[in-house]
Design a protein around this motif. Structure first.
Motif, mmCIF file in Angstrom:
data_model
loop_
_atom_site.group_PDB
_atom_site.id
_atom_site.type_symbol
_atom_site.label_atom_id
_atom_site.label_comp_id
_atom_site.label_asym_id
_atom_site.label_seq_id
_atom_site.Cartn_x
_atom_site.Cartn_y
_atom_site.Cartn_z
ATOM 1 N N TYR A 125 0.813 -1.225 0.000
ATOM 2 C CA TYR A 125 0.000 0.000 0.000
ATOM 3 C C TYR A 125 0.846 1.274 0.000
ATOM 4 O O TYR A 125 0.487 2.262 -0.637
ATOM 5 N N SER A 153 -16.016 5.317 -3.054
ATOM 6 C CA SER A 153 -17.056 4.739 -2.194
ATOM 7 C C SER A 153 -18.103 5.777 -1.827
ATOM 8 O O SER A 153 -19.256 5.440 -1.566
ATOM 9 N N GLY A 160 -11.998 -3.548 6.919
ATOM 10 C CA GLY A 160 -11.328 -2.835 5.816
ATOM 11 C C GLY A 160 -12.075 -1.544 5.545
ATOM 12 O O GLY A 160 -12.446 -1.243 4.424
ATOM 13 N N CYS A 161 -12.257 -0.756 6.625
ATOM 14 C CA CYS A 161 -13.153 0.407 6.557
ATOM 15 C C CYS A 161 -12.576 1.563 5.743
ATOM 16 O O CYS A 161 -13.295 2.490 5.392
ATOM 17 N N ASP A 202 -8.861 -1.267 9.855
ATOM 18 C CA ASP A 202 -8.171 -1.231 8.564
ATOM 19 C C ASP A 202 -6.676 -1.403 8.800
ATOM 20 O O ASP A 202 -6.144 -1.059 9.862
ATOM 21 N N LEU A 203 -6.016 -1.911 7.756
ATOM 22 C CA LEU A 203 -4.570 -2.133 7.801
ATOM 23 C C LEU A 203 -3.786 -0.824 7.775
ATOM 24 O O LEU A 203 -2.715 -0.733 8.379
ATOM 25 N N CYS A 204 -4.318 0.171 7.081
ATOM 26 C CA CYS A 204 -3.515 1.361 6.761
ATOM 27 C C CYS A 204 -3.840 2.545 7.668
ATOM 28 O O CYS A 204 -5.011 2.862 7.908
ATOM 29 N N ARG A 234 -5.537 -2.343 12.262
ATOM 30 C CA ARG A 234 -5.421 -3.759 12.573
ATOM 31 C C ARG A 234 -5.221 -4.548 11.290
ATOM 32 O O ARG A 234 -5.922 -4.312 10.306
ATOM 33 N N ASP A 235 -4.291 -5.477 11.308
ATOM 34 C CA ASP A 235 -4.129 -6.386 10.181
ATOM 35 C C ASP A 235 -5.092 -7.548 10.413
ATOM 36 O O ASP A 235 -4.909 -8.356 11.320
ATOM 37 N N LEU A 236 -6.122 -7.616 9.588
ATOM 38 C CA LEU A 236 -7.177 -8.615 9.808
ATOM 39 C C LEU A 236 -6.752 -10.026 9.403
ATOM 40 O O LEU A 236 -7.482 -10.983 9.632
ATOM 41 N N THR A 237 -5.538 -10.133 8.851
ATOM 42 C CA THR A 237 -5.032 -11.457 8.462
ATOM 43 C C THR A 237 -5.050 -12.400 9.650
ATOM 44 O O THR A 237 -5.360 -13.583 9.527
ATOM 45 N N PHE A 296 -17.241 -3.324 2.816
ATOM 46 C CA PHE A 296 -17.527 -2.609 1.566
ATOM 47 C C PHE A 296 -16.299 -2.714 0.668
ATOM 48 O O PHE A 296 -15.281 -2.055 0.912
ATOM 49 N N ASP A 297 -16.397 -3.565 -0.340
ATOM 50 C CA ASP A 297 -15.310 -3.691 -1.325
ATOM 51 C C ASP A 297 -13.990 -4.006 -0.632
ATOM 52 O O ASP A 297 -12.940 -3.486 -1.011
ATOM 53 N N ASP A 315 -9.459 -7.953 -1.460
ATOM 54 C CA ASP A 315 -8.045 -7.585 -1.419
ATOM 55 C C ASP A 315 -7.394 -7.802 -0.056
ATOM 56 O O ASP A 315 -6.281 -7.326 0.195
ATOM 57 N N GLN A 316 -8.075 -8.546 0.793
ATOM 58 C CA GLN A 316 -7.435 -8.986 2.033
ATOM 59 C C GLN A 316 -6.315 -9.979 1.704
ATOM 60 O O GLN A 316 -6.381 -10.672 0.686
ATOM 61 N N GLN A 375 1.350 -8.949 0.965
ATOM 62 C CA GLN A 375 1.245 -9.362 2.372
ATOM 63 C C GLN A 375 1.402 -10.884 2.487
ATOM 64 O O GLN A 375 0.905 -11.485 3.434
HETATM 65 C C1 LIG Z 1 -10.811 -1.325 -1.686
HETATM 66 S S1 LIG Z 1 -10.495 -0.639 -0.126
HETATM 67 C C2 LIG Z 1 -12.122 -0.338 0.532
HETATM 68 C C3 LIG Z 1 -12.120 0.658 1.649
HETATM 69 C C4 LIG Z 1 -13.502 1.041 2.210
HETATM 70 N N1 LIG Z 1 -14.247 -0.091 2.683
HETATM 71 C C5 LIG Z 1 -14.298 1.847 1.181
HETATM 72 O O1 LIG Z 1 -15.292 1.327 0.667
HETATM 73 O O2 LIG Z 1 -13.908 2.988 0.916
HETATM 74 C C6 LIG Z 1 -9.987 -2.073 0.797
HETATM 75 C C7 LIG Z 1 -9.493 -1.759 2.196
HETATM 76 O O3 LIG Z 1 -9.064 -2.989 2.809
HETATM 77 C C8 LIG Z 1 -7.946 -2.702 3.618
HETATM 78 N N2 LIG Z 1 -7.137 -3.926 3.859
HETATM 79 C C9 LIG Z 1 -6.411 -4.610 2.961
HETATM 80 N N3 LIG Z 1 -5.775 -5.630 3.533
HETATM 81 C C10 LIG Z 1 -6.095 -5.586 4.858
HETATM 82 C C11 LIG Z 1 -5.718 -6.357 5.996
HETATM 83 N N4 LIG Z 1 -4.885 -7.382 5.897
HETATM 84 N N5 LIG Z 1 -6.253 -6.025 7.196
HETATM 85 C C12 LIG Z 1 -7.102 -4.960 7.315
HETATM 86 N N6 LIG Z 1 -7.481 -4.186 6.269
HETATM 87 C C13 LIG Z 1 -6.982 -4.495 5.058
HETATM 88 C C14 LIG Z 1 -7.186 -1.649 2.827
HETATM 89 O O4 LIG Z 1 -6.305 -0.891 3.596
HETATM 90 C C15 LIG Z 1 -8.304 -0.822 2.217
HETATM 91 O O5 LIG Z 1 -8.613 0.323 2.982
#
Ligand SMILES: C[S@@+](CC[C@H](N)C(=O)[O-])C[C@H]1O[C@@H](n2cnc3c(N)ncnc32)[C@H](O)[C@@H]1O
Length: 361
Positions: free
Chosen positions: A140, A154, A187-188, A210-212, A236-239, A253-254, A258-259, A317
């Motif tokens: 990222y 979004s 992944g908010c 969210d990860l970032c 938080r890394d949701l992995t 939401f979307d 990409d997790q 990741q």
């Molecule tokens: C496509 S974006 C969607 C963001 C938000 N839900 C929206 O609709 O605007 C996917 C999100 O998943 C988060 N993400 C990706 N891998 C993740 C992980 N391992 N743990 C937590 N969040 C993660 C990303 O940082 C990103 O913000």
């Protein structure tokens, strides 16, 4: 065998023409992205036919750049150019029918927002080329403006429809939110959907992960600006997410495809969901079979975004690299593997990107 010796000349000619059109259209999107970012379309939509100097003055931009950009807009048939007499300066006009798809006033129809993905992806092309050769992924931090554009994206589809069209897809959820329940968003990102719900349903408690860090900062600032006290955002890394609490409503939401490990995340969602809870998974509307996506209105765009973002950020990741086009068939298999059996699917007329999965234990 010489493949090129036996080609069908008419088919080859048609293909060459199409490639040239694509070159033009591809470059046009870079210019549309710029026009969106610096408000050129917004300003021009409010103006009568004007000279490049008048447009530059109205936007506060450099005339020489505006004029060259207008060249791309005119040859790209977005802006019309005319002069009444040969000696008169050229005047440019953005037709109302075009403004309806290129301005902030157009709301969810503003294609300028999506044009920005082309330049966001172009920024990491060197990294992606390296991944093709050596494997791995692009993390990222390598992207410029991804979360910013995602936030706008979004805001158009999901957020603008959330209260009026999306939540009513989940049986009884609005009444439960009014009474007060616990909600988690996976992944908010910049938290637009969650902040909106938290404001609308003050009796409920909302948590966004969210990860970032960057989008979470934006989310927290927005919660503060709205004076919300029933919401909390956490990096938080949701992995490796191990459920500590139960939630009555979980949303993504979307954010599943990409997790790093969407399979783990879906299993954690199952464990975190209360027995009478709902999981709303909004994800790309596509088939898992590429041959079924040939007529998809934005299939090429989505596979490109997937290759140059969704798939690669997961691989970076050490993840599965599921990709944005995992499709509804694969989604159902993975939901079943996570133990979910009650899965309903919905499409919304106003949202051509997403499929809405309403899921229960
Ligand atoms: C496509 S974006 C969607 C963001 C938000 N839900 C929206 O609709 O605007 C996917 C999100 O998943 C988060 N993400 C990706 N891998 C993740 C992980 N391992 N743990 C937590 N969040 C993660 C990303 O940082 C990103 O913000």
């Amino acid at each position: 065998m010489c493949k090129l010796c036996n080609l069908n000349p008419a088919r080859a000619e048609a293909f060459a023409e199409r490639m040239i059109v694509s070159l033009n259209e591809g470059s046009l999107m870079l210019m549309v992205s710029i026009g969106h970012r610096i408000g050129l379309f917004d300003t021009m939509s409010q103006m009568e036919a004007a000279t490049s100097n008048e447009i530059a003055e109205a936007t506060g931009l450099q005339e020489r750049y505006v004029r060259e950009w207008l060249g791309a807009m005119v040859t790209g048939c977005i802006v019309e150019a005319s002069r009444e007499t040969d000696s008169e300066e050229l005047r440019y006009q953005l037709p109302a029918e075009h403004a309806a798809f290129l301005t902030r006033e157009a709301g969810a129809d503003n294609i300028g927002v999506f044009a920005q993905y082309i330049s966001v992806l172009g920024y990491v092309e060197d990294d992606i080329v390296r991944c093709f050769q050596e494997g791995g992924g692009v993390s990222y931090e390598r992207y410029n403006r991804f979360h910013e554009v995602m936030r706008e994206d979004s805001g158009l589809a999901v957020v603008s429809l959330l209260l009026s069209d999306v939540l009513p897809l989940v049986p009884g959820i609005q009444q439960r939110l009014e009474r007060g329940i616990r909600v988690m968003d996976i992944g908010c990102g910049s938290g637009r959907a969650l902040n909106l719900m938290a404001q609308h349903y003050p009796e409920s408690i909302f948590v966004g992960y969210d990860l970032c860090a960057d989008p979470l900062e934006t989310a927290r600032r927005e919660a503060q600006r709205r004076g919300l006290t029933n919401i909390h955002f956490e990096q938080r890394d949701l992995t490796h997410y191990a459920p500590e609490d139960t939630f009555d409503f979980i949303t993504a939401f979307d954010a599943i495809h990409d997790q790093a490990r969407p399979d783990h995340v879906l299993r954690s969602v199952y464990q975190s969901l209360s027995n009478d809870g709902h999981f709303l998974m909004v994800d790309i509307n596509a088939s898992s079979d590429v041959t079924q996506n040939v007529d998809h209105p934005v299939g090429t765009l989505l596979y490109t975004i997937s290759t140059m973002h969704c798939m690669t950020v997961s691989l970076a990741q050490d993840g599965m690299g599921l990709g944005a086009m995992w499709g509804r068939e694969k989604a159902r298999v993975m939901l079943n593997e996570a133990s979910f059996t009650r899965i309903e699917e919905h499409l919304l007329e106003q949202d051509f990107q997403n499929r809405y999965f309403v899921i229960q234990k």
